[in-house]
Structures are given as structure tokens and as C-alpha cells.
Design a protein around this motif. Structure first.
Motif, mmCIF file in Angstrom:
data_model
loop_
_atom_site.group_PDB
_atom_site.id
_atom_site.type_symbol
_atom_site.label_atom_id
_atom_site.label_comp_id
_atom_site.label_asym_id
_atom_site.label_seq_id
_atom_site.Cartn_x
_atom_site.Cartn_y
_atom_site.Cartn_z
ATOM 1 N N LEU A 90 46.637 45.918 36.129
ATOM 2 C CA LEU A 90 47.757 45.002 36.378
ATOM 3 C C LEU A 90 47.267 43.567 36.562
ATOM 4 O O LEU A 90 47.877 42.621 36.062
ATOM 5 C CB LEU A 90 48.547 45.438 37.615
ATOM 6 C CG LEU A 90 49.378 46.704 37.477
ATOM 7 C CD1 LEU A 90 49.934 47.132 38.834
ATOM 8 C CD2 LEU A 90 50.498 46.503 36.477
ATOM 9 N N LEU A 91 46.162 43.423 37.263
ATOM 10 C CA LEU A 91 45.584 42.098 37.490
ATOM 11 C C LEU A 91 45.181 41.455 36.162
ATOM 12 O O LEU A 91 45.499 40.286 35.899
ATOM 13 C CB LEU A 91 44.388 42.202 38.430
ATOM 14 C CG LEU A 91 43.781 40.922 38.947
ATOM 15 C CD1 LEU A 91 44.814 40.070 39.654
ATOM 16 C CD2 LEU A 91 42.635 41.240 39.894
ATOM 17 N N LYS A 92 44.525 42.214 35.305
ATOM 18 C CA LYS A 92 44.156 41.695 33.977
ATOM 19 C C LYS A 92 45.400 41.295 33.193
ATOM 20 O O LYS A 92 45.434 40.235 32.556
ATOM 21 C CB LYS A 92 43.373 42.746 33.193
ATOM 22 C CG LYS A 92 41.988 43.009 33.702
ATOM 23 C CD LYS A 92 41.336 44.124 32.904
ATOM 24 C CE LYS A 92 40.070 44.608 33.580
ATOM 25 N NZ LYS A 92 39.513 45.797 32.925
ATOM 26 N N ASP A 93 46.416 42.130 33.225
ATOM 27 C CA ASP A 93 47.658 41.835 32.505
ATOM 28 C C ASP A 93 48.334 40.580 33.036
ATOM 29 O O ASP A 93 48.857 39.765 32.269
ATOM 30 C CB ASP A 93 48.629 43.014 32.588
ATOM 31 C CG ASP A 93 48.126 44.248 31.854
ATOM 32 O OD1 ASP A 93 47.195 44.130 31.027
ATOM 33 O OD2 ASP A 93 48.672 45.348 32.125
ATOM 34 N N GLN A 94 48.325 40.413 34.364
ATOM 35 C CA GLN A 94 48.943 39.228 34.956
ATOM 36 C C GLN A 94 48.193 37.959 34.564
ATOM 37 O O GLN A 94 48.815 36.945 34.228
ATOM 38 C CB GLN A 94 48.994 39.357 36.477
ATOM 39 C CG GLN A 94 50.001 40.358 36.971
ATOM 40 C CD GLN A 94 50.047 40.443 38.490
ATOM 41 O OE1 GLN A 94 49.158 39.956 39.187
ATOM 42 N NE2 GLN A 94 51.090 41.069 39.010
ATOM 43 N N VAL A 136 40.336 44.830 42.060
ATOM 44 C CA VAL A 136 39.771 44.831 40.709
ATOM 45 C C VAL A 136 39.433 46.244 40.244
ATOM 46 O O VAL A 136 39.705 46.612 39.096
ATOM 47 C CB VAL A 136 38.521 43.924 40.633
ATOM 48 C CG1 VAL A 136 37.837 44.037 39.286
ATOM 49 C CG2 VAL A 136 38.904 42.479 40.918
ATOM 50 N N LEU A 137 38.864 47.050 41.141
ATOM 51 C CA LEU A 137 38.471 48.408 40.751
ATOM 52 C C LEU A 137 39.565 49.441 40.992
ATOM 53 O O LEU A 137 39.402 50.607 40.652
ATOM 54 C CB LEU A 137 37.190 48.819 41.496
ATOM 55 C CG LEU A 137 35.959 47.957 41.189
ATOM 56 C CD1 LEU A 137 34.767 48.415 42.027
ATOM 57 C CD2 LEU A 137 35.621 48.000 39.702
ATOM 58 N N GLY A 138 40.678 49.029 41.578
ATOM 59 C CA GLY A 138 41.767 49.960 41.850
ATOM 60 C C GLY A 138 42.522 50.353 40.593
ATOM 61 O O GLY A 138 42.528 49.644 39.593
ATOM 62 N N ASP A 139 43.159 51.505 40.656
ATOM 63 C CA ASP A 139 43.976 51.990 39.547
ATOM 64 C C ASP A 139 45.385 52.263 40.067
ATOM 65 O O ASP A 139 45.542 53.121 40.945
ATOM 66 C CB ASP A 139 43.368 53.267 38.965
ATOM 67 C CG ASP A 139 44.168 53.828 37.798
ATOM 68 O OD1 ASP A 139 44.908 53.055 37.158
ATOM 69 O OD2 ASP A 139 44.067 55.038 37.548
ATOM 70 N N PRO A 140 46.357 51.502 39.631
ATOM 71 C CA PRO A 140 46.427 50.625 38.447
ATOM 72 C C PRO A 140 46.217 49.139 38.725
ATOM 73 O O PRO A 140 46.361 48.319 37.821
ATOM 74 C CB PRO A 140 47.856 50.851 37.963
ATOM 75 C CG PRO A 140 48.645 50.991 39.220
ATOM 76 C CD PRO A 140 47.718 51.748 40.161
#
Length: 199
Positions: free
Chosen positions: A112-116, A104-108
Motif C-alpha cells: 500500500l505504501l508503494k502504491d501511495q 515497509v515490511l508489513g503485509d499489506p
């Protein structure tokens, strides 16, 4: 959404939901339930649906290349899905497996998780929805889901039910107000949109 071993439970929930049917409509012909798998040790997301393209639109997964837990399972000859993302940030979780810190806190990975999740949510559809009776000798009723842009039409006599996809709301409104509902259907809907017979 499922994380780590929770993906096995998610897959079983998927199987249970899609084995159901309502009013002669098998749920595995609809996109009722989606799944986003995070750090999955499973070899698949969900199970096959009647239409393979449906499953592709309502399933996603995210696994870090440096997720040590999943890599350990992979090296032990288990068959997790291949890794598909590398974060540019360093997590406080040395295993890079934590849902919160690593994903959740990783970039990106966080974005990506939100987009999925958003992509899967927007691809879902409902069970047969409320339809309004129409004044037609061919069509019995029609209903519309404005979020999914799905038009549902029930035909007279055969009680067959069809869904038409990616239909603008204006087409549904014009159908309801047409002088001849059947003629409007034949000219503006039939053969104009992807469709599927539900029963």
C-alpha cells in the motif's frame, strides 16, 4: 514521505513551499509537492490548496489499527487521523510503529505504501515549463509535459497562461504543426480538456 512526528515537519514544509509564488503564479494553485504520511500523529496531511481536489490527489496516509504509539496519542485526546490498515503479518516491533518493520515490511502495508507513493508522484506537476513560440496571432507559445500529460499555452497580448490536463502528446504535436495554430486550438483543445488559468 514522513513517519511519526516527522509528519509535523512535513506539514510545515508543505506550508512553506505552497506560500511561494513565481512569475505571478501562486504555487498553491499547482500540484508541486506531495506528501505520504506514515503513522502520523497529525490531524491532517499538508494544508489546504487553492483547489481541494489537488490536495486529495497529492496526499495519502497510512496508519495501522494496532499502532500502539498512535493509539496512545488518540486515547490522550490528541487528534491523529484515523487508522486505515490492518496487517496480516506480525511485526517484530511490539509497538507496531516502526517504519521499517511494521510499515515497509508489513503485509499489506508495504505494498500500500508503494502504491501511495507512486500515485502521489504521478499526480505531481511542474512549475511553468519551457514553451516553444508558435506562429499565431492568438497564441504566443506552447509547452507539454509528457509524464503529467499537461499542455501549457500562453496567449498573445494578455500574457495569460493556461494549463490543459490529460492531453495526449499527439494533440500537442498536432498543435505545433497545424497550418492554423489558432484554429486547431479552437477546434481540438479549447473546451475539450479540463483547464486552469495560472495568471
Amino acid at each position: 514521505m514522513a513517519h511519526s512526528q516527522g509528519n509535523f515537519y512535513g506539514n510545515e514544509s508543505w506550508r512553506s513551499v505552497y506560500q511561494t509564488s513565481t512569475a505571478g503564479i501562486a504555487w498553491n494553485e499547482l500540484k508541486l509537492m506531495g506528501m505520504v504520511s506514515v503513522a502520523t500523529p497529525a490531524s491532517q496531511v499538508g494544508y489546504p490548496l487553492s483547489y481541494p481536489v489537488d490536495q486529495q490527489s497529492v496526499t495519502r496516509y497510512l496508519t495501522l489499527f494496532d499502532d500502539l504509539v498512535i493509539n496512545l496519542l488518540r486515547s490522550a485526546a490528541f487528534g491523529p487521523l484515523p487508522a486505515n490498515v490492518t496487517n496480516s503479518t506480525v511485526s517484530d516491533d511490539w509497538k507496531n510503529h516502526s517504519f521499517g518493520m511494521s510499515y515497509v515490511l508489513g503485509d499489506p502495508s508495504g505494498q500500500l505504501l508503494k502504491d501511495q507513493i507512486r500515485s502521489v508522484a504521478y499526480s505531481l506537476e511542474t512549475l511553468p515549463f519551457d514553451r516553444q513560440p508558435v506562429d499565431s496571432s492568438a497564441l504566443a507559445s506552447a509547452g507539454y509535459d509528457p509524464t503529467a500529460r499537461i499542455l501549457e499555452i500562453e496567449f498573445v497580448g494578455s500574457d495569460s497562461l493556461y494549463r490543459y490536463y490529460d492531453v495526449p502528446k499527439s494533440v500537442y504535436q498536432d498543435l505545433l504543426s497545424a497550418d492554423s495554430v489558432g484554429r486547431y486550438y479552437n477546434l481540438a483543445i479549447r473546451g475539450q480538456y479540463p483547464s486552469r488559468r495560472l495568471n
